[in-house]
Write an enzyme that holds these catalytic residues in place. Sequence first.
Site, PDB file in Angstrom:
ATOM      1  CE1 TYR A  22    -116.995  16.700  -7.785  1.00 47.36           C
ATOM      2  CE2 TYR A  22    -118.520  15.206  -6.704  1.00 47.36           C
ATOM      3  CZ  TYR A  22    -117.703  15.508  -7.767  1.00 47.36           C
ATOM      4  OH  TYR A  22    -117.580  14.636  -8.802  1.00 47.36           O
ATOM      5  CG  HIS A  97    -112.763  18.048 -14.327  1.00 50.92           C
ATOM      6  ND1 HIS A  97    -114.071  17.704 -14.583  1.00 50.92           N
ATOM      7  CD2 HIS A  97    -112.114  18.065 -15.509  1.00 50.92           C
ATOM      8  CE1 HIS A  97    -114.197  17.516 -15.882  1.00 50.92           C
ATOM      9  NE2 HIS A  97    -113.038  17.733 -16.474  1.00 50.92           N
TER      10      HIS A  97
END
Length: 144
Positions: A22, A97
């Site tokens: 991330y 996402h």
Amino acid sequence: MRILILNGPNLNLIGKREPEIYGNQSLEEYLKEVSKRFDGIVIDTFQSNHEGVLIDKLQDAMGKYDGVVFNPGGYCHTSIALADTVRAVGIPVVEVHISNIYEREDYRHHSFVAEAAAKSIVGHGLKGYEEAVDFLINLVSAKN
């Protein structure tokens, strides 16, 4: 034009959680930057770890927002209720996402929310949020 950026569970941990997937920048910091990039567009943000709160926010978006950028996190794989809400609100919702859910664990390969969303953007990192805002601006402008 008003857009809501709605984030689900654990996205408040971006920048700390699994940086190899991330990244290191917090989502909160990044979304402040995104809001500044779109002059003349009101962008509100909200994050919750609770499914019912996300459903309430989607319902509250009706009549207030022209579109929603929605990262449902892990709920996309489990929540028919969220998908039903996306279908019910009558405003375009773009699922985002940060990672590519289709290249991760098998249980992440299906998204109920993607089936209901106007578009799904996966695996483009935080830039996916900007892409989603651009998509909504173009979609709403084309309708007007």
